[in-house]
Motif scaffolding. Structure first.
Motif: not given
Length: 68
Positions: A34-43, A45-50
């Protein structure tokens, strides 16, 4: 006739310990996934925002220095 407390043998306790350890291992694996999935999703999101920010800067008529 009243019965006394049931005495739990060492074998029974060892079995309970093994069961508890297996449950902990299973829960930790699920937590790690679950934490790996969350980290992946947050990464992502950050790439899309950038990318969105870069597109906005490129479409803007102001210079890089003016934006900063």
């Amino acid at each position: 006739m009243a019965r006394g407390k049931r005495i739990i043998g060492i074998d029974a306790v060892n079995q309970q310990i093994e069961t508890a350890e297996a449950e902990v291992i299973k829960a930790k694996k699920k937590y790690d996934e679950a934490t790996d999935k969350l980290k992946s999703l947050l990464d992502k999101k950050k790439a899309l925002q950038t990318e969105e920010l870069m597109n906005a800067v490129m479409k803007n008529s102001r210079s890089y220095e003016e934006i900063l």
